[in-house]
Each structure stands twice: as structure tokens, then as C-alpha cells.
Design a protein around this motif. Structure first.
Motif, mmCIF file in Angstrom:
data_model
loop_
_atom_site.group_PDB
_atom_site.id
_atom_site.type_symbol
_atom_site.label_atom_id
_atom_site.label_comp_id
_atom_site.label_asym_id
_atom_site.label_seq_id
_atom_site.Cartn_x
_atom_site.Cartn_y
_atom_site.Cartn_z
ATOM 1 N N ILE A 1 6.750 3.937 20.274
ATOM 2 C CA ILE A 1 5.671 3.967 21.260
ATOM 3 C C ILE A 1 5.008 2.596 21.306
ATOM 4 N N GLU A 2 4.744 2.140 22.506
ATOM 5 C CA GLU A 2 4.014 0.903 22.732
ATOM 6 C C GLU A 2 2.778 1.246 23.553
ATOM 7 N N LEU A 3 1.594 1.025 23.003
ATOM 8 C CA LEU A 3 0.348 1.298 23.713
ATOM 9 C C LEU A 3 -0.080 0.058 24.477
ATOM 10 N N GLN A 4 -0.385 0.236 25.751
ATOM 11 C CA GLN A 4 -0.866 -0.847 26.601
ATOM 12 C C GLN A 4 -2.228 -0.421 27.164
ATOM 13 N N ASP A 5 -3.244 -0.451 26.295
ATOM 14 C CA ASP A 5 -4.567 0.067 26.644
ATOM 15 C C ASP A 5 -5.169 -0.581 27.886
ATOM 16 N N ARG A 6 -5.023 -1.891 28.021
ATOM 17 C CA ARG A 6 -5.608 -2.562 29.196
ATOM 18 C C ARG A 6 -4.980 -2.088 30.499
ATOM 19 N N ALA A 7 -3.744 -1.659 30.431
ATOM 20 C CA ALA A 7 -3.036 -1.154 31.609
ATOM 21 C C ALA A 7 -3.123 0.371 31.710
ATOM 22 N N ARG B 1 6.588 18.107 25.715
ATOM 23 C CA ARG B 1 6.470 19.558 25.927
ATOM 24 C C ARG B 1 5.079 19.889 26.432
ATOM 25 N N GLN B 2 5.028 20.698 27.488
ATOM 26 C CA GLN B 2 3.773 21.225 28.008
ATOM 27 C C GLN B 2 3.994 22.705 28.303
ATOM 28 N N ALA B 3 3.254 23.542 27.593
ATOM 29 C CA ALA B 3 3.411 25.003 27.712
ATOM 30 C C ALA B 3 4.893 25.351 27.512
ATOM 31 N N GLU B 4 5.523 26.007 28.491
ATOM 32 C CA GLU B 4 6.924 26.424 28.357
ATOM 33 C C GLU B 4 7.906 25.442 28.989
ATOM 34 N N MET B 5 7.432 24.258 29.348
ATOM 35 C CA MET B 5 8.286 23.268 29.988
ATOM 36 C C MET B 5 8.541 22.091 29.038
ATOM 37 N N THR B 6 9.790 21.628 29.013
ATOM 38 C CA THR B 6 10.161 20.467 28.213
ATOM 39 C C THR B 6 10.781 19.421 29.126
ATOM 40 N N LEU B 7 10.385 18.165 28.914
ATOM 41 C CA LEU B 7 10.920 17.021 29.653
ATOM 42 C C LEU B 7 11.494 16.049 28.631
ATOM 43 N N THR B 8 12.786 15.730 28.762
ATOM 44 C CA THR B 8 13.410 14.784 27.841
ATOM 45 C C THR B 8 13.996 13.618 28.639
ATOM 46 N N ALA B 9 14.010 12.441 28.005
ATOM 47 C CA ALA B 9 14.566 11.236 28.625
ATOM 48 C C ALA B 9 14.724 10.175 27.552
ATOM 49 N N GLN B 10 15.394 9.101 27.884
ATOM 50 C CA GLN B 10 15.516 7.986 26.954
ATOM 51 C C GLN B 10 14.256 7.129 26.934
ATOM 52 N N ARG B 11 13.549 7.080 28.066
ATOM 53 C CA ARG B 11 12.352 6.237 28.177
ATOM 54 C C ARG B 11 11.343 6.932 29.090
ATOM 55 N N MET B 12 10.060 6.780 28.730
ATOM 56 C CA MET B 12 9.018 7.393 29.536
ATOM 57 C C MET B 12 7.772 6.510 29.521
ATOM 58 N N SER C 1 13.076 7.964 32.641
ATOM 59 C CA SER C 1 14.371 7.421 33.069
ATOM 60 C C SER C 1 15.386 7.576 31.936
ATOM 61 N N GLY C 2 16.644 7.654 32.356
ATOM 62 C CA GLY C 2 17.734 7.740 31.390
ATOM 63 C C GLY C 2 18.026 9.148 30.933
ATOM 64 N N GLY C 3 18.955 9.818 31.586
ATOM 65 C CA GLY C 3 19.358 11.160 31.171
ATOM 66 C C GLY C 3 18.209 12.146 31.150
ATOM 67 N N VAL C 4 17.475 12.235 32.241
ATOM 68 C CA VAL C 4 16.284 13.088 32.318
ATOM 69 C C VAL C 4 16.687 14.562 32.444
ATOM 70 N N LEU D 1 7.023 5.151 25.893
ATOM 71 C CA LEU D 1 7.747 5.901 24.868
ATOM 72 C C LEU D 1 9.233 5.633 25.066
ATOM 73 N N SER D 2 9.968 5.441 23.977
ATOM 74 C CA SER D 2 11.407 5.240 24.110
ATOM 75 C C SER D 2 12.124 5.829 22.904
ATOM 76 N N GLY D 3 13.428 6.029 23.074
ATOM 77 C CA GLY D 3 14.249 6.580 21.999
ATOM 78 C C GLY D 3 14.190 8.086 21.927
ATOM 79 N N ASP D 4 15.029 8.747 22.702
ATOM 80 C CA ASP D 4 15.103 10.223 22.702
ATOM 81 C C ASP D 4 13.715 10.847 22.824
#
Length: 177
Positions: free
Chosen positions: A36-42, A54-65, A86-89, A47-50
Motif C-alpha cells: 500500500i502506498e498512501l498519498q494523503d495530499r492527493a 470486501r464489502q458486505a457480501e461482495m468481493t472485488l479482486t484485482a492486481q492493482r487498485m 485493474s489487472g484481472g478484475v 494498493l497492489s499485489g493480489d
């Protein structure tokens, strides 16, 4: 029959079979990732790497977010407004799985838009296209063939080239005596 009419007919047939119940978009969002790389000013985090969200009963997976937040903090947590994946969403909901190259989860509108080689499966029913939109309030999923050719800007800054296409799929038929 025109291509547009055929696409609309396909969506009308698919809509009842592919509809889902309302998603709890107010539920907290849990994540895990390799980095994880935090960019507070922006007001964002990368998030990267698998990545697994998860939110409630929904899962979202990707290589980068990229997680965009408003800058407002409630109960010690920043308020997330948008996720760009992005990447295998893959988006998984009860009895439904969608896959694509890119996805945008707009938390304010409560809509997920998936682009590039989209596949939506529910049970043995499968629909493929260029762009999928899931309304999390109504559970309605619509797919188009991205018939307007050209280049679409992807969430990671890259691009997805669409060549015009059609929605394709297969619906299962119940066994009859």
C-alpha cells in the motif's frame, strides 16, 4: 432486426436471470494487499499485489487498485468515494461473478462499471461483452458490446481499445419431462 435491437432484446431476456438483490453500500470496506502506498495530499491510496476488497457480501479482486477518498474522516476512517481496479478484475456477489480488465466502483452513485473483455456468470448462464454496469441499489446488471469503437481511458491511466462488438452468451434451459 438491427444490432441495437438485438442487443436490447438480449438484455431484456438476461435482466431477470442476472438481477441481484440490493447491496449494502454503507457497509465498511475491508482490504488486503501485498503493498500500500498512501498519498494523503492527493486523498488516495494505491494498493497492489493480489488486492482483495470486501464489502458486505461482495468481493472485488484485482492486481492493482486506487482508493480515492474525500478527505473527510468519520469514526477515524477516511470516507472512500471511488475504487479504480485493474489487472484481472473479478467482482463476486452471491450467485454471480463478473470478470474484466478494468473496473470502477463509484461509491457515491453505488455503481460498478467494468471494461474490457467482460464476462458475467450466474449459475450456468453466461453473458459476454465490452462493458458491464451493475447498479448496486437495484441489482440490475446491463452489458453492451461497446459498439462505439475507439479508445476508452482505463482507471490506471492506460487505455482500452474497443472495436465495436456484440453481446454474446448462453442461457441454460430447464429440463422438461
Amino acid at each position: 432486426m438491427t444490432a441495437r435491437l438485438a442487443t436490447l432484446l438480449m438484455l431484456a431476456i438476461a435482466a431477470p436471470a442476472l438481477a441481484q438483490t440490493r447491496h449494502n453500500t454503507s457497509a465498511p470496506i475491508d482490504f488486503n494487499a501485498g503493498y500500500i502506498e498512501l498519498q494523503d495530499r492527493a486523498n488516495r491510496a494505491i494498493l497492489s499485489g493480489d488486492v482483495n476488497v470486501r464489502q458486505a457480501e461482495m468481493t472485488l479482486t484485482a492486481q492493482r487498485m486506487t482508493v480515492n477518498y474525500t478527505g473527510q474522516v468519520v469514526d477515524g476512517s477516511p470516507q472512500v468515494s471511488r475504487l479504480d481496479a485493474s489487472g484481472g478484475v473479478t467482482v463476486t456477489r452471491p450467485d454471480q461473478r463478473a470478470r474484466s480488465q478494468y473496473a470502477i466502483y463509484d461509491l457515491n452513485r453505488r455503481v460498478i462499471t467494468m471494461l474490457g473483455g467482460v464476462s458475467l456468470a450466474q449459475g450456468s448462464n453466461v453473458v459476454n461483452g465490452g462493458r458491464l454496469t451493475i447498479n448496486l441499489d437495484t441489482g440490475r446488471a446491463t452489458i453492451d458490446g461497446s459498439a462505439v469503437g475507439g479508445t476508452v481511458r482505463a482507471p490506471d491511466g492506460g487505455s482500452v481499445t474497443t472495436q465495436g462488438g456484440r453481446v454474446t452468451g448462453r442461457f441454460s434451459v430447464p429440463k422438461r419431462d
